[in-house]
Design a protein around this motif. Structure first.
Motif, PDB file in Angstrom:
ATOM      1  N   GLU A  37       8.588  -9.884   6.366  1.00  0.00           N
ATOM      2  CA  GLU A  37       7.917 -10.549   7.488  1.00  0.00           C
ATOM      3  C   GLU A  37       8.836 -10.634   8.705  1.00  0.00           C
ATOM      4  N   ARG A  38      10.108 -10.802   8.470  1.00  0.00           N
ATOM      5  CA  ARG A  38      11.065 -10.950   9.567  1.00  0.00           C
ATOM      6  C   ARG A  38      11.397  -9.610  10.226  1.00  0.00           C
ATOM      7  N   GLU A  39      11.572  -8.553   9.429  1.00  0.00           N
ATOM      8  CA  GLU A  39      12.080  -7.291   9.950  1.00  0.00           C
ATOM      9  C   GLU A  39      11.000  -6.230  10.167  1.00  0.00           C
ATOM     10  N   HIS A  40       9.809  -6.460   9.649  1.00  0.00           N
ATOM     11  CA  HIS A  40       8.661  -5.576   9.876  1.00  0.00           C
ATOM     12  C   HIS A  40       8.948  -4.102   9.564  1.00  0.00           C
ATOM     13  N   PRO A  41       9.352  -3.766   8.341  1.00  0.00           N
ATOM     14  CA  PRO A  41       9.514  -2.347   8.008  1.00  0.00           C
ATOM     15  C   PRO A  41       8.167  -1.638   8.035  1.00  0.00           C
ATOM     16  N   ALA A  42       8.210  -0.352   8.347  1.00  0.00           N
ATOM     17  CA  ALA A  42       6.974   0.432   8.351  1.00  0.00           C
ATOM     18  C   ALA A  42       6.462   0.647   6.935  1.00  0.00           C
ATOM     19  N   GLY A  43       7.384   0.691   5.987  1.00  0.00           N
ATOM     20  CA  GLY A  43       6.980   0.922   4.610  1.00  0.00           C
ATOM     21  C   GLY A  43       7.982   0.363   3.620  1.00  0.00           C
ATOM     22  N   VAL A  44       7.522   0.159   2.400  1.00  0.00           N
ATOM     23  CA  VAL A  44       8.371  -0.275   1.290  1.00  0.00           C
ATOM     24  C   VAL A  44       8.254   0.752   0.178  1.00  0.00           C
ATOM     25  N   ILE A  45       9.385   1.274  -0.256  1.00  0.00           N
ATOM     26  CA  ILE A  45       9.443   2.190  -1.393  1.00  0.00           C
ATOM     27  C   ILE A  45       9.797   1.401  -2.648  1.00  0.00           C
ATOM     28  N   ILE A  46       9.047   1.629  -3.720  1.00  0.00           N
ATOM     29  CA  ILE A  46       9.386   1.064  -5.031  1.00  0.00           C
ATOM     30  C   ILE A  46       9.544   2.250  -5.977  1.00  0.00           C
ATOM     31  N   ASP A  69      -0.655  -7.856  -2.182  1.00  0.00           N
ATOM     32  CA  ASP A  69      -1.579  -8.486  -1.248  1.00  0.00           C
ATOM     33  C   ASP A  69      -0.846  -8.964   0.009  1.00  0.00           C
ATOM     34  N   ARG A  70       0.318  -9.573  -0.173  1.00  0.00           N
ATOM     35  CA  ARG A  70       1.100 -10.043   0.972  1.00  0.00           C
ATOM     36  C   ARG A  70       1.585  -8.875   1.832  1.00  0.00           C
ATOM     37  N   LEU A  71       2.043  -7.808   1.176  1.00  0.00           N
ATOM     38  CA  LEU A  71       2.529  -6.655   1.922  1.00  0.00           C
ATOM     39  C   LEU A  71       1.424  -6.021   2.755  1.00  0.00           C
ATOM     40  N   VAL A  72       0.251  -5.894   2.165  1.00  0.00           N
ATOM     41  CA  VAL A  72      -0.888  -5.328   2.897  1.00  0.00           C
ATOM     42  C   VAL A  72      -1.250  -6.217   4.075  1.00  0.00           C
ATOM     43  N   ASN A  73      -1.280  -7.523   3.864  1.00  0.00           N
ATOM     44  CA  ASN A  73      -1.603  -8.449   4.945  1.00  0.00           C
ATOM     45  C   ASN A  73      -0.566  -8.416   6.061  1.00  0.00           C
ATOM     46  N   LEU A  74       0.666  -8.058   5.721  1.00  0.00           N
ATOM     47  CA  LEU A  74       1.724  -7.935   6.727  1.00  0.00           C
ATOM     48  C   LEU A  74       1.693  -6.580   7.429  1.00  0.00           C
ATOM     49  N   GLY A  75       0.774  -5.727   7.016  1.00  0.00           N
ATOM     50  CA  GLY A  75       0.646  -4.419   7.647  1.00  0.00           C
ATOM     51  C   GLY A  75       1.692  -3.423   7.206  1.00  0.00           C
ATOM     52  N   CYS A  76       2.280  -3.646   6.032  1.00  0.00           N
ATOM     53  CA  CYS A  76       3.348  -2.794   5.532  1.00  0.00           C
ATOM     54  C   CYS A  76       2.791  -1.817   4.496  1.00  0.00           C
ATOM     55  N   LYS A  77       3.056  -0.528   4.673  1.00  0.00           N
ATOM     56  CA  LYS A  77       2.651   0.464   3.695  1.00  0.00           C
ATOM     57  C   LYS A  77       3.572   0.391   2.475  1.00  0.00           C
ATOM     58  N   VAL A  78       3.028   0.746   1.322  1.00  0.00           N
ATOM     59  CA  VAL A  78       3.784   0.706   0.067  1.00  0.00           C
ATOM     60  C   VAL A  78       3.723   2.081  -0.585  1.00  0.00           C
ATOM     61  N   PHE A  79       4.896   2.562  -1.030  1.00  0.00           N
ATOM     62  CA  PHE A  79       4.990   3.867  -1.677  1.00  0.00           C
ATOM     63  C   PHE A  79       5.717   3.670  -3.007  1.00  0.00           C
ATOM     64  N   ALA A  80       4.983   3.766  -4.101  1.00  0.00           N
ATOM     65  CA  ALA A  80       5.541   3.451  -5.415  1.00  0.00           C
ATOM     66  C   ALA A  80       5.299   4.599  -6.383  1.00  0.00           C
ATOM     67  N   VAL A  81       6.231   4.759  -7.324  1.00  0.00           N
ATOM     68  CA  VAL A  81       6.049   5.714  -8.414  1.00  0.00           C
ATOM     69  C   VAL A  81       6.218   4.975  -9.735  1.00  0.00           C
ATOM     70  N   SER A  82       5.606   5.487 -10.766  1.00  0.00           N
ATOM     71  CA  SER A  82       5.770   4.888 -12.088  1.00  0.00           C
ATOM     72  C   SER A  82       7.110   5.322 -12.678  1.00  0.00           C
ATOM     73  N   GLY A  83       7.771   4.382 -13.382  1.00  0.00           N
ATOM     74  CA  GLY A  83       9.032   4.680 -14.056  1.00  0.00           C
ATOM     75  C   GLY A  83       8.824   4.806 -15.548  1.00  0.00           C
ATOM     76  N   ASN A  84       9.910   4.988 -16.283  1.00  0.00           N
ATOM     77  CA  ASN A  84       9.780   5.160 -17.722  1.00  0.00           C
ATOM     78  C   ASN A  84       9.364   3.873 -18.433  1.00  0.00           C
ATOM     79  N   HIS A  85       9.592   2.719 -17.821  1.00  0.00           N
ATOM     80  CA  HIS A  85       9.147   1.457 -18.418  1.00  0.00           C
ATOM     81  C   HIS A  85       7.685   1.162 -18.103  1.00  0.00           C
ATOM     82  N   ASP A  86       7.164   1.758 -17.046  1.00  0.00           N
ATOM     83  CA  ASP A  86       5.797   1.462 -16.618  1.00  0.00           C
ATOM     84  C   ASP A  86       4.784   2.221 -17.469  1.00  0.00           C
ATOM     85  N   GLY A  87       3.628   1.640 -17.671  1.00  0.00           N
ATOM     86  CA  GLY A  87       2.516   2.352 -18.282  1.00  0.00           C
ATOM     87  C   GLY A  87       1.779   3.112 -17.200  1.00  0.00           C
ATOM     88  N   ALA A  88       2.085   4.403 -17.046  1.00  0.00           N
ATOM     89  CA  ALA A  88       1.540   5.180 -15.930  1.00  0.00           C
ATOM     90  C   ALA A  88       0.014   5.152 -15.903  1.00  0.00           C
TER      91      ALA A  88
END
Length: 238
Positions: A37-46, A69-88
């Motif tokens: 919210e403070r720095e307004h990044p264009a996107g967040v990578i996970i 939900d908070r990230l979307v409301n802040l207008g921030c794009k999210v780019f995520a990939v599944s890892g080996n712990h995640d259930g893809a």
């Protein structure tokens, strides 16, 4: 353009029988989201391992849902990939609908072949989102049974991805793998120790490679970096 690179949240993790979910919630809502919210990044990578288990606890899913939900409301794009712990397969649910809100979750190798574009303030970058995969999956996708080893498979996969990116734009790769030469910490050695290593040389041609999988923040070759996990997940980690 400011882009946050994070990974290995491991939501729902237990440490010596104690749930870390409240600590993870504190970090996300009192440190991470206020910074967004403070720095307004264009996107967040996970870069993978959002959850600690392939069948994530419902409380962990709710926490991630609230953060998205908070990230979307802040207008921030999210780019995520599944890892080996995640259930893809479970993470894939609703991902098509989420894209319409600016949340891009890649869970298949086919999606890595379709780069996404991020534009803000007259700047544009392209991102290739590569989820965790094993050599067998790469051989099946590329129809090449002769590929052997993590480096050869990753190299062949990236050779297929690079031509799909515009050479005139900055090119980012998001991946979840074990880069050779990187240092393990206590919290992932049990899970990663037997995993094949990928030579960082295969990342040539990308301006930045946002890696997940290892929990210590560190470089990996000339153009790749691990963000590290936001919390320490073993007693011995500094």
């Amino acid at each position: 353009m400011l882009i946050y690179h994070t990974s290995d949240w491991h939501l729902g993790r237990m440490l010596y029988g104690r749930s870390l979910l409240s600590d993870q919630e504190h970090f996300l809502y009192n440190v991470f989201l206020p910074a967004v919210e403070r720095e307004h990044p264009a996107g967040v990578i996970i870069a993978g391992d959002i959850y600690d288990r392939q069948v994530a606890a419902i409380e962990a899913i709710r926490l991630f849902d609230g953060v998205l939900d908070r990230l979307v409301n802040l207008g921030c794009k999210v780019f995520a990939v599944s890892g080996n712990h995640d259930g893809a397969g479970r993470m894939a649910i609703m991902k098509s609908a989420l894209r319409r809100s600016g949340v891009y979750i890649a869970t298949t190798l086919e999606e890595a072949m379709e780069p996404v574009t991020l534009s803000e303030g007259g700047e544009t970058v392209q991102l290739a989102l590569l989820p965790y995969c094993d050599p067998a999956a790469v051989r099946d996708l590329l129809c090449d049974s002769d590929l052997r080893g993590e480096t050869a498979c990753m190299g062949a996969l990236l050779d297929r991805i690079r031509p799909k990116l515009d050479p005139k734009l900055p090119r980012l790769l998001v991946a979840h793998c074990f880069a050779a030469g990187a240092s393990l910490s206590d919290s992932e050695s049990v899970f990663v120790g037997g995993s094949g290593q990928v030579s960082p040389e295969v990342f040539a041609g990308f301006d930045y490679v946002a890696l997940g999988h290892l929990h210590g923040p560190q470089p990996a070759g000339e153009n790749a970096r691990y963000s590290g996990s936001p919390l320490k997940y073993s007693i011995g980690e500094a």
